[in-house]
Motif scaffolding. Sequence first.
Motif, mmCIF file in Angstrom:
data_model
loop_
_atom_site.group_PDB
_atom_site.id
_atom_site.type_symbol
_atom_site.label_atom_id
_atom_site.label_comp_id
_atom_site.label_asym_id
_atom_site.label_seq_id
_atom_site.Cartn_x
_atom_site.Cartn_y
_atom_site.Cartn_z
ATOM 1 N N PRO A 47 7.923 3.402 -7.812
ATOM 2 C CA PRO A 47 8.091 2.366 -6.788
ATOM 3 C C PRO A 47 7.906 2.947 -5.386
ATOM 4 O O PRO A 47 8.185 4.123 -5.133
ATOM 5 N N TRP A 48 7.460 2.096 -4.474
ATOM 6 C CA TRP A 48 7.214 2.551 -3.109
ATOM 7 C C TRP A 48 8.486 3.119 -2.486
ATOM 8 O O TRP A 48 8.434 4.091 -1.725
ATOM 9 N N ARG A 49 9.625 2.528 -2.780
ATOM 10 C CA ARG A 49 10.872 2.973 -2.175
ATOM 11 C C ARG A 49 11.274 4.378 -2.614
ATOM 12 O O ARG A 49 12.127 5.014 -1.977
ATOM 13 N N ASP A 50 10.717 4.861 -3.723
ATOM 14 C CA ASP A 50 11.085 6.174 -4.252
ATOM 15 C C ASP A 50 10.140 7.282 -3.801
ATOM 16 O O ASP A 50 10.198 8.391 -4.348
ATOM 17 N N LEU A 51 9.276 7.015 -2.829
ATOM 18 C CA LEU A 51 8.392 8.061 -2.321
ATOM 19 C C LEU A 51 9.210 9.173 -1.672
ATOM 20 O O LEU A 51 10.190 8.910 -0.965
ATOM 21 N N PRO A 52 8.842 10.431 -1.894
ATOM 22 C CA PRO A 52 9.562 11.536 -1.235
ATOM 23 C C PRO A 52 9.510 11.424 0.281
ATOM 24 O O PRO A 52 8.549 10.910 0.853
ATOM 25 N N GLY A 56 7.034 10.539 4.960
ATOM 26 C CA GLY A 56 7.483 9.613 5.985
ATOM 27 C C GLY A 56 8.158 8.399 5.365
ATOM 28 O O GLY A 56 8.540 8.390 4.193
ATOM 29 N N LYS A 57 8.318 7.356 6.157
ATOM 30 C CA LYS A 57 8.946 6.137 5.688
ATOM 31 C C LYS A 57 8.049 5.441 4.657
ATOM 32 O O LYS A 57 6.842 5.329 4.857
ATOM 33 N N TRP A 58 8.675 4.972 3.600
ATOM 34 C CA TRP A 58 7.889 4.329 2.547
ATOM 35 C C TRP A 58 7.243 3.047 3.046
ATOM 36 O O TRP A 58 6.139 2.674 2.602
ATOM 37 N N LYS A 59 7.885 2.341 3.989
ATOM 38 C CA LYS A 59 7.307 1.119 4.529
ATOM 39 C C LYS A 59 6.017 1.406 5.286
ATOM 40 O O LYS A 59 5.074 0.600 5.265
ATOM 41 N N THR A 60 5.961 2.553 5.969
ATOM 42 C CA THR A 60 4.742 2.933 6.683
ATOM 43 C C THR A 60 3.604 3.209 5.708
ATOM 44 O O THR A 60 2.466 2.772 5.905
ATOM 45 N N VAL A 61 3.903 3.934 4.636
ATOM 46 C CA VAL A 61 2.869 4.259 3.637
ATOM 47 C C VAL A 61 2.370 2.985 2.962
ATOM 48 O O VAL A 61 1.156 2.758 2.844
ATOM 49 N N TYR A 62 3.312 2.133 2.539
ATOM 50 C CA TYR A 62 2.915 0.884 1.895
ATOM 51 C C TYR A 62 2.181 -0.035 2.874
ATOM 52 O O TYR A 62 1.207 -0.701 2.502
ATOM 53 N N GLY A 63 2.633 -0.077 4.127
ATOM 54 C CA GLY A 63 1.978 -0.933 5.114
ATOM 55 C C GLY A 63 0.539 -0.537 5.363
ATOM 56 O O GLY A 63 -0.337 -1.402 5.501
ATOM 57 N N HIS A 64 0.257 0.765 5.415
ATOM 58 C CA HIS A 64 -1.129 1.211 5.589
ATOM 59 C C HIS A 64 -1.980 0.792 4.396
ATOM 60 O O HIS A 64 -3.103 0.296 4.561
ATOM 61 N N HIS A 65 -1.459 1.003 3.202
ATOM 62 C CA HIS A 65 -2.242 0.654 2.008
ATOM 63 C C HIS A 65 -2.480 -0.855 1.932
ATOM 64 O O HIS A 65 -3.597 -1.299 1.619
ATOM 65 N N ARG A 66 -1.480 -1.632 2.232
ATOM 66 C CA ARG A 66 -1.622 -3.090 2.195
ATOM 67 C C ARG A 66 -2.598 -3.578 3.250
ATOM 68 O O ARG A 66 -3.444 -4.438 2.984
ATOM 69 N N ARG A 67 -2.500 -3.017 4.465
ATOM 70 C CA ARG A 67 -3.378 -3.452 5.550
ATOM 71 C C ARG A 67 -4.834 -3.052 5.277
ATOM 72 O O ARG A 67 -5.754 -3.844 5.489
ATOM 73 N N TRP A 68 -5.042 -1.814 4.808
ATOM 74 C CA TRP A 68 -6.407 -1.353 4.564
ATOM 75 C C TRP A 68 -7.017 -2.013 3.329
ATOM 76 O O TRP A 68 -8.241 -2.101 3.222
ATOM 77 N N SER A 69 -6.193 -2.491 2.414
ATOM 78 C CA SER A 69 -6.711 -3.268 1.287
ATOM 79 C C SER A 69 -7.129 -4.656 1.740
ATOM 80 O O SER A 69 -8.073 -5.237 1.192
#
Length: 293
Positions: A47-52, A56-69
């Motif tokens: 899950p995104w929330r379990d990223l090490p 950085g913040k998991w919301k930032t990582v997920y937000g980049h992937h969602r936006r670039w998709s």
Amino acid sequence: MGRGDLSDDEWARLEPSLPQNVGRGGRWQCHRRVINGILLRQRTGLPWRDLPIRFGKWKTVYGHHRRWSADGTWERVLRTVQADADVEGRIDWSVVSVDSTVCRAHQHAAGAHHRVPRLLGCRRRPAAHRLDEALGRSRGGLTTKIHLASDGSCRPLAVLITRGQWGDAPQLINVIDRVRVPPSAGGHPRTRPDHVCGDKACSSRRNHSYLRRRQIKHTIPEPKNQKVNRQRRGSHGGRPTGFDSTTYKRRNEVERCFNALKGSRAVATRYDKRAYVFHGTVTLTAIRLWLRH
């Protein structure tokens, strides 16, 4: 560099194609660290929330992937990587194989609202997204199908996401039309392979007529029921399709491409609610395959 992270050579080839930090707003996070976090999630399926925390913040990582998709960044990066490979002569256009595979959808992939999402912070207008979220229901539960066109070196040229119960024949033209490798010096992209290979599920009069009209040689076996129906109609049934058994043996290349893609657990099992996010997940996995070759 951790296991599965981008190497220095891969990052040097990938960095020029990524969005730059221009305009108003705060400073972006390091793209390399964010992409490494996305790759870890795709490889392990966590899950995104379990990223090490090192990503950085998991919301930032997920937000980049969602936006670039959503805005087509992953698609443009894939086209750029393919263009570089074409210049170096690393794309085998001799036989392009087309096939599909079914991915089981996790229970967390269901329940998305049937509306086009509003993306905050997206400067570009989001592409048109599917409203049905590409989820089909069968005896095994929710499924999604990945339609793929692979070159002779077992690397993806085009990807299409549909519901799990949708057939292969109606989607063959859509998959072939998505093959667009732009030249590095500018001009029209290459969209026509030398030869197309598919199984019986891709056979239809519409597909054969389309390939003949574009002057694309093809090896697609004709099912028995279509052959009987064509012979019953006589001269109005059209001419029989040619079949080369030697070329048909190369259809294993697309199966090996699927095997490489499904090495990522987030591709083998769909965890994303939105169809465009899952399409971005598959596209990024395809980019990694091109970078590694």
